[in-house]
Design an enzyme around this catalytic site. Sequence first.
Site, mmCIF file in Angstrom:
data_model
loop_
_atom_site.group_PDB
_atom_site.id
_atom_site.type_symbol
_atom_site.label_atom_id
_atom_site.label_comp_id
_atom_site.label_asym_id
_atom_site.label_seq_id
_atom_site.Cartn_x
_atom_site.Cartn_y
_atom_site.Cartn_z
ATOM 1 N N ILE A 30 40.301 -45.148 19.538
ATOM 2 C CA ILE A 30 38.959 -44.783 19.850
ATOM 3 C C ILE A 30 38.527 -44.615 21.259
ATOM 4 C CG2 ILE A 30 38.120 -45.910 17.538
ATOM 5 C CD1 ILE A 30 37.222 -48.370 19.652
ATOM 6 N N LYS A 31 39.540 -44.691 22.217
ATOM 7 C CA LYS A 31 39.027 -44.614 23.452
ATOM 8 C C LYS A 31 38.943 -42.940 24.166
ATOM 9 C CE LYS A 31 39.016 -48.656 24.295
ATOM 10 N NZ LYS A 31 40.118 -49.816 24.213
ATOM 11 N N ASN A 32 38.623 -42.870 25.211
ATOM 12 C CA ASN A 32 38.089 -41.413 25.534
ATOM 13 C C ASN A 32 39.276 -40.310 25.356
ATOM 14 O OD1 ASN A 32 35.761 -42.497 26.630
ATOM 15 N ND2 ASN A 32 36.106 -42.150 28.480
ATOM 16 N N ILE A 33 40.578 -40.585 25.343
ATOM 17 C CA ILE A 33 41.621 -40.074 24.829
ATOM 18 C C ILE A 33 42.612 -40.850 24.264
ATOM 19 C CG2 ILE A 33 41.587 -38.185 26.513
ATOM 20 C CD1 ILE A 33 44.289 -39.113 27.525
ATOM 21 N N ASP A 52 44.220 -46.246 22.902
ATOM 22 C CA ASP A 52 43.899 -46.619 21.753
ATOM 23 C C ASP A 52 43.267 -45.714 20.875
ATOM 24 O OD1 ASP A 52 41.381 -47.473 21.362
ATOM 25 O OD2 ASP A 52 41.879 -49.575 21.568
#
Length: 374
Positions: free
Chosen positions: A183-186, A181
């Site tokens: 805001i995740k790490n990618i 999503d």
Amino acid sequence: MPDLIRLSRASLEEEEKNAVSQVINDGYLGMGQQVMSFEKELEAFFSNKVNVVCVNTGTSALHLAVQACDIGIGDEVLVPSITYVASFQAISATGATPIACDINLSTGCLDIDAARKRITSHTKAIMYVHYAGSVGNRDALFLLAKEYNLRVIEDAAHSFGGYHQGKRIGIDGDITCFSFDGIKNITAGEGGSIVSNDKNIISRVKDLRLLGVQKDTDQRYSGKRSWDFEVTEQGWRYHMSDLNASIGRVQLKKIDIFGEKRRELSQLYIHLLQDTGVEFLDLDLKNSIPHIFPVLVPENTRDSLRSYLLDNSIETGIHYKPNHLLKKFLGTTCENAEIFSSRILSLPLHCQMGTGDVRKVSTHIKNFMMHKND
Ligand SMILES: *Cc1c(COP(=O)(O)O)cnc(C)c1O
């Protein structure tokens, strides 16, 4: 007012824009070559030791993982109370009951002994959350699962790119789910993936993401669609689109840069906030890529600190409200989860931040902590 330092945000550049434009120019937006390539590249990322199936969100990855384990009405799945409500909803979506379990105060991850006490004859699986990128007591988790013959579904939404004992998270688990999503790490814009070396699970989720249409994935990857097909179970419209996959593919190439940045900012917080009365969780910054940076603050100060920071243009978060306190999921008690939730505060952490932002946040926290009893 100075610019707000946001809690989290995506890092997107020209390359992602170009990738999306290319898909739009090509004119095929559904699930096709981009998704197929993203899955192949993710498999290579996991040393080709597992298969990867991409879906539209991390929540649907978790939902399909539970369903593919033949878990449903009458079954129970153990899950830590401290997690995004997505974990709970993904379990209950199958008709199964999420059983909230307590957490370990020093990691925020599932307390394995507390989970053991909640095992019944209906327990079928443990959904294990990698809180803030931490693996917690993952070895004990697998021992417990083996002892009771339980499936392990890892909600690794916070730990994409991290390692445990020299192996990338996802390689040596049972079923591991990731989120891409915003805001995740990618990020893929929105997206998620199911990772496993269980061929049966992989072929089930491939069909389930396409409304249960059997073998439709193969058709779509060769530019076709199934017209004469068979369906044997409830499926969902959960596949990833080529638009999203094209973003994810560019982001995947940057994971090492993102990882370095997140670690560097986290280290700096730890350095600057020593001896301020703020407590850190047990983080293994050598092996993990922290998705969030939560700290424990003294009791009865979290909310005032949070509004003090906001007054100074610093956004923070609370990961999470315990799920066992939500009306839909009431039923058990989890003492640590309640203490944790009242003291936890997530500080801004994302790849658009610089060390100056971390210094600013830390200075304001220091000031607050020094004067909080004035
Ligand atoms: C983000 C997240 C999810 C869900 O992922 P989505 O892609 O937003 O559906 C699940 N669990 C945890 C712990 C998360 O942080």
